[in-house]
Design a protein around this motif. Structure first.
Motif, PDB file in Angstrom:
ATOM      1  N   ASP A 173      41.888  38.560  41.166  1.00  0.00           N
ATOM      2  CA  ASP A 173      43.288  39.141  41.556  1.00  0.00           C
ATOM      3  C   ASP A 173      43.251  40.414  42.307  1.00  0.00           C
ATOM      4  OD1 ASP A 173      41.837  41.169  39.631  1.00  0.00           O
ATOM      5  OD2 ASP A 173      43.588  41.199  38.196  1.00  0.00           O
ATOM      6  N   GLY A 174      42.022  41.075  42.853  1.00  0.00           N
ATOM      7  CA  GLY A 174      41.879  42.405  43.469  1.00  0.00           C
ATOM      8  C   GLY A 174      41.883  43.564  42.877  1.00  0.00           C
ATOM      9  N   SER A 175      41.924  43.383  41.574  1.00  0.00           N
ATOM     10  CA  SER A 175      41.855  44.660  40.727  1.00  0.00           C
ATOM     11  C   SER A 175      40.739  45.522  40.741  1.00  0.00           C
ATOM     12  CB  SER A 175      42.022  44.319  39.273  1.00  0.00           C
ATOM     13  OG  SER A 175      41.028  43.539  38.714  1.00  0.00           O
ATOM     14  N   ALA A 176      39.665  45.228  41.293  1.00  0.00           N
ATOM     15  CA  ALA A 176      38.298  46.060  41.287  1.00  0.00           C
ATOM     16  C   ALA A 176      37.721  45.905  42.566  1.00  0.00           C
ATOM     17  CB  ALA A 176      37.336  45.649  40.262  1.00  0.00           C
ATOM     18  N   ARG A 177      38.448  46.658  43.739  1.00  0.00           N
ATOM     19  CA  ARG A 177      37.933  46.600  45.038  1.00  0.00           C
ATOM     20  C   ARG A 177      37.178  47.749  45.139  1.00  0.00           C
ATOM     21  NH1 ARG A 177      38.450  41.625  46.893  1.00  0.00           N
ATOM     22  NH2 ARG A 177      40.630  40.779  46.751  1.00  0.00           N
ATOM     23  N   SER A 178      36.997  48.567  44.382  1.00  0.00           N
ATOM     24  CA  SER A 178      36.201  49.843  44.382  1.00  0.00           C
ATOM     25  C   SER A 178      35.550  49.907  42.968  1.00  0.00           C
ATOM     26  CB  SER A 178      36.875  50.996  44.864  1.00  0.00           C
ATOM     27  OG  SER A 178      37.535  51.520  43.970  1.00  0.00           O
ATOM     28  N   CYS A 179      34.479  50.989  43.117  1.00  0.00           N
ATOM     29  CA  CYS A 179      33.770  51.165  41.702  1.00  0.00           C
ATOM     30  C   CYS A 179      34.609  51.847  40.830  1.00  0.00           C
ATOM     31  CB  CYS A 179      32.491  51.882  42.135  1.00  0.00           C
ATOM     32  SG  CYS A 179      31.461  52.289  40.595  1.00  0.00           S
ATOM     33  N   ASP A 180      35.451  52.905  41.328  1.00  0.00           N
ATOM     34  CA  ASP A 180      36.292  53.694  40.730  1.00  0.00           C
ATOM     35  C   ASP A 180      37.405  52.823  40.132  1.00  0.00           C
ATOM     36  OD1 ASP A 180      35.212  56.130  41.109  1.00  0.00           O
ATOM     37  OD2 ASP A 180      36.263  56.667  42.904  1.00  0.00           O
ATOM     38  N   PHE A 223      49.755  30.505  37.849  1.00  0.00           N
ATOM     39  CA  PHE A 223      49.619  31.471  36.921  1.00  0.00           C
ATOM     40  C   PHE A 223      48.440  32.401  37.278  1.00  0.00           C
ATOM     41  CE2 PHE A 223      47.605  33.209  32.869  1.00  0.00           C
ATOM     42  CZ  PHE A 223      48.699  33.944  32.413  1.00  0.00           C
ATOM     43  N   VAL A 224      47.664  32.495  38.298  1.00  0.00           N
ATOM     44  CA  VAL A 224      46.651  33.116  38.649  1.00  0.00           C
ATOM     45  C   VAL A 224      46.883  33.456  40.072  1.00  0.00           C
ATOM     46  CG1 VAL A 224      44.227  33.388  39.249  1.00  0.00           C
ATOM     47  CG2 VAL A 224      44.925  32.395  37.127  1.00  0.00           C
ATOM     48  N   PHE A 225      46.739  34.871  40.404  1.00  0.00           N
ATOM     49  CA  PHE A 225      46.965  35.388  41.751  1.00  0.00           C
ATOM     50  C   PHE A 225      45.765  35.505  42.260  1.00  0.00           C
ATOM     51  CE2 PHE A 225      47.432  38.556  44.869  1.00  0.00           C
ATOM     52  CZ  PHE A 225      48.401  37.989  45.918  1.00  0.00           C
ATOM     53  N   LEU A 226      45.283  34.938  43.670  1.00  0.00           N
ATOM     54  CA  LEU A 226      44.219  35.013  44.344  1.00  0.00           C
ATOM     55  C   LEU A 226      44.739  36.032  45.634  1.00  0.00           C
ATOM     56  CD1 LEU A 226      42.850  31.510  44.743  1.00  0.00           C
ATOM     57  CD2 LEU A 226      42.226  33.021  43.128  1.00  0.00           C
ATOM     58  N   ALA A 227      43.934  37.208  45.645  1.00  0.00           N
ATOM     59  CA  ALA A 227      44.276  38.406  46.149  1.00  0.00           C
ATOM     60  C   ALA A 227      43.687  37.942  47.686  1.00  0.00           C
ATOM     61  CB  ALA A 227      43.749  39.694  45.646  1.00  0.00           C
ATOM     62  N   ASP A 228      42.773  37.544  47.833  1.00  0.00           N
ATOM     63  CA  ASP A 228      42.138  37.232  49.130  1.00  0.00           C
ATOM     64  C   ASP A 228      42.857  36.051  49.930  1.00  0.00           C
ATOM     65  OD1 ASP A 228      41.034  35.160  47.642  1.00  0.00           O
ATOM     66  OD2 ASP A 228      39.296  34.951  48.590  1.00  0.00           O
ATOM     67  N   ARG A 229      43.579  35.252  49.341  1.00  0.00           N
ATOM     68  CA  ARG A 229      44.281  34.231  49.914  1.00  0.00           C
ATOM     69  C   ARG A 229      46.047  34.587  49.711  1.00  0.00           C
ATOM     70  NH1 ARG A 229      41.725  29.041  47.220  1.00  0.00           N
ATOM     71  NH2 ARG A 229      43.661  28.369  47.146  1.00  0.00           N
ATOM     72  N   GLN A 230      46.047  35.410  48.982  1.00  0.00           N
ATOM     73  CA  GLN A 230      47.700  35.957  48.812  1.00  0.00           C
ATOM     74  C   GLN A 230      48.463  34.609  48.292  1.00  0.00           C
ATOM     75  OE1 GLN A 230      49.147  39.336  49.462  1.00  0.00           O
ATOM     76  NE2 GLN A 230      47.025  39.428  48.773  1.00  0.00           N
ATOM     77  N   GLU A 231      47.929  33.936  47.172  1.00  0.00           N
ATOM     78  CA  GLU A 231      48.477  32.885  46.758  1.00  0.00           C
ATOM     79  C   GLU A 231      48.159  32.687  45.361  1.00  0.00           C
ATOM     80  OE1 GLU A 231      47.630  27.968  47.516  1.00  0.00           O
ATOM     81  OE2 GLU A 231      45.924  29.420  48.403  1.00  0.00           O
ATOM     82  N   SER A 232      49.170  32.081  44.566  1.00  0.00           N
ATOM     83  CA  SER A 232      49.081  31.902  43.247  1.00  0.00           C
ATOM     84  C   SER A 232      48.674  30.496  43.132  1.00  0.00           C
ATOM     85  CB  SER A 232      50.580  32.181  42.536  1.00  0.00           C
ATOM     86  OG  SER A 232      50.940  33.673  42.494  1.00  0.00           O
TER      87      SER A 232
END
Length: 188
Positions: free
Chosen positions: A39-46, A152-161
């Motif tokens: 979902d793109g929620s952890a693109r960085s360590c922070d 139900f699931v969003f794939l951030a890299d494809r911008q698709e559910s």
């Protein structure tokens, strides 16, 4: 012989941030980040630390001797249920090791107790329908396929559910006795 141990990482302990940073580095080094955090929620360590250290998140690491073999966390805690996220690091991907480690970890979670009894009666997971290796690995460890929720699931890299494969496990599915205990350490 390898000695395995499940370690809970309580966020209030000062050393936990260092362990979580090392885990995040390993996830990135092994190119697992975008599959695990689809979902793109952890693109960085922070961002990863924010996710793991928030109230209601229970992170665990499975150690093989002195090396992380797997990482997991529970969130979306309900009364006696939790959503589980689980990743095994590449060195431990062999089917026998992966299946045994997963089964032992889930048995352990399902036997955690407090003064009121078991913490969890059910664990569930949501996996993108497009990641069959992940949800099939859950089935190999004793989880049950509950169904698919469309889009139900969003794939951030494809911008698709995409469809979310819902899997779940309980003590009965793993063949556990009602008063079973789980081991946090084992040899393999």
């Amino acid at each position: 012989m390898t000695h395995f141990a499940i370690l809970y990482l309580p966020c209030q302990q000062p050393h936990v941030v260092g362990i979580l940073r090392a885990v995040y580095d390993k996830i990135c080094t092994e190119c697992l980040r975008d599959r695990l955090f689809y979902d793109g929620s952890a693109r960085s360590c922070d961002a990863f630390l924010d996710e793991m250290l928030r109230p209601g998140c229970l992170p665990f690491v499975v150690m093989a001797d002195q090396e992380p073999a797997a990482f997991a966390w529970c969130n979306h805690l309900e009364i006696r249920a939790a959503r589980v996220h689980f990743v095994i690091f590449r060195k431990f991907w062999g089917r026998k090791c992966r299946t045994d480690m997963g089964r032992r970890f889930f048995r352990y979670l399902l036997t955690l107790r407090d003064t009121d009894g078991y913490l969890f009666d059910c664990l569930y997971g949501v996996t993108p329908e497009s990641h069959p290796l992940a949800w099939k690995a859950a089935l190999e460890t004793g989880w049950r396929h509950v169904g698919i929720i469309p889009h139900f699931v969003f794939l951030a890299d494809r911008q698709e559910s995409v469809g979310g494969v819902i899997t779940a496990v309980n003590r009965q599915a793993l063949g556990m006795a009602e008063n079973a205990t789980g081991e946090a350490r084992w040899d393999a």
